[in-house]
Design an enzyme around this catalytic site. Structure first.
Site, PDB file in Angstrom:
ATOM      1  N   GLY A  99       0.668  -1.217  -0.198  1.00  0.00           N
ATOM      2  CA  GLY A  99       0.118  -0.137   0.023  1.00  0.00           C
ATOM      3  C   GLY A  99       0.690   1.319  -0.042  1.00  0.00           C
ATOM      4  N   ASP A 100       0.595   2.171   0.811  1.00  0.00           N
ATOM      5  CA  ASP A 100       1.301   3.411   1.025  1.00  0.00           C
ATOM      6  C   ASP A 100       2.247   3.106   2.289  1.00  0.00           C
ATOM      7  OD1 ASP A 100      -0.746   3.320   2.750  1.00  0.00           O
ATOM      8  OD2 ASP A 100      -0.853   5.661   2.631  1.00  0.00           O
ATOM      9  N   GLU A 101       2.609   2.147   2.651  1.00  0.00           N
ATOM     10  CA  GLU A 101       3.584   1.933   3.780  1.00  0.00           C
ATOM     11  C   GLU A 101       5.020   1.813   3.599  1.00  0.00           C
ATOM     12  OE1 GLU A 101       0.020   0.283   7.112  1.00  0.00           O
ATOM     13  OE2 GLU A 101       1.566  -0.969   5.839  1.00  0.00           O
TER      14      GLU A 101
END
Length: 312
Positions: A99-101
């Site tokens: 994801g955006d991690e």
């Protein structure tokens, strides 16, 4: 006879690389972190060094996907990965967890100073605008940091604690940095308990709408009221909105709760009007509700069901 196995070795090497790296950004992935970060931590310990895991999450990344599309979101992630490569020190490891991690592993003889410096450089570089799909996009990041060996002796513990610190930073308003502290685990358990119970609060009739009157300065008469949502928890009493509204937003319950408030306010306005009190009522909307394409239909349906006049 000799057999040329160079092609086979290249294929195996390529397969191993793909298994340990993110296909989108080319950064190491979670499998790489689980397998290799432990060796880096052990090496740091043997050399008398400390380490820190910096857990980074892009703020409101979902809004980019919702407004510009997933291809734009992917392009933004690629650009963010390039920026992170430029701001970390030589020897620091970067990974994309999904994801955006993102995750950064910093090792140093002065971990407080160096991890803090890297984290602040990350905040600054993420905050710069980027042109994606012909539109200028600007996002921020929230960072949580755990330290080795103070906050954990293995990668999974450090990851969990860095994640807790990151959520603590989000609770403080995002676009900031938080270091792990022991009491964060207790706060996280409380938050998880409330979130689980919040899902049934509507069905159990625990959510209530209070009204704060608005007075006319000229006449000293009540001319309207602001609707305020409250959660009457059976054990905890009235839970402050600052505690449960962010939970609604994170768990995607905000639109369901928002529909409940809109319905109640419309019904209340009709009821007071029938008693001879034509008050103008107002309510608050979460930013996430504005991204719901059915918001206008929800409001219109509430007005129709209750007979409330929108021009009041």
């Amino acid at each position: 006879s000799e057999v040329d196995v160079s092609d086979l070795k290249r294929t195996e090497a390529r397969a191993n690389h793909l298994a340990l790296h993110d296909a989108l950004t080319g950064l190491p992935n979670r499998s790489f972190v689980t397998r290799n970060f432990v060796h880096t931590l052990q090496d740091a310990l043997q050399r008398g060094m400390e380490a820190a895991l910096i857990f980074m999450d892009l703020d409101h990344f979902k809004d980019i996907n919702d407004t510009l599309g997933h291809a734009a979101g992917d392009e933004l992630l690629v650009q963010m990965a390039k920026r992170l490569r430029r701001v970390v020190r030589e020897g620091d490891l970067i990974a994309r967890l999904g994801g955006d991690e993102f995750l950064i592993l910093v090792t140093s003889t002065n971990i407080e100073r160096d991890a803090d410096a890297v984290a602040h450089r990350v905040l600054r570089t993420v905050d710069r605008p980027e042109t994606i799909a012909g539109a200028e996009v600007r996002v921020t990041a929230t960072l949580g940091i755990s330290r080795f060996p103070a906050d954990g002796s293995d990668v999974e513990t450090l990851l969990r604690n860095a994640d807790l610190a990151m959520y603590s930073a989000k609770d403080r308003g995002r676009n900031c940095i938080a270091y792990y502290a022991a009491d964060m685990g207790t706060a996280a358990r409380t938050r998880m308990m409330l979130e689980a119970e919040l899902r049934g609060a509507l069905e159990r009739g625990e959510l209530e709408v209070f009204y704060q009157p608005r007075l006319s300065v000229a006449t000293c008469r009540i001319v309207g009221a602001e609707a305020l949502l409250r959660w009457r928890h059976p054990q905890l009493g009235l839970v402050p909105p600052a505690q449960f509204i962010p939970l609604c937003e994170r768990s995607e319950l905000i639109n369901q709760v928002g529909r409940f408030v809109i319905d109640r306010v419309a019904e209340q306005q009709v009821a007071w009007d029938a008693l001879g009190f034509p008050l103008r009522l107002s309510l608050n909307l979460s930013p996430r509700q504005f991204s719901d394409p059915s918001l206008i239909d929800t409001i219109q349906a509430a007005l129709t069901r209750s007979g409330c006049r929108a021009d009041q």
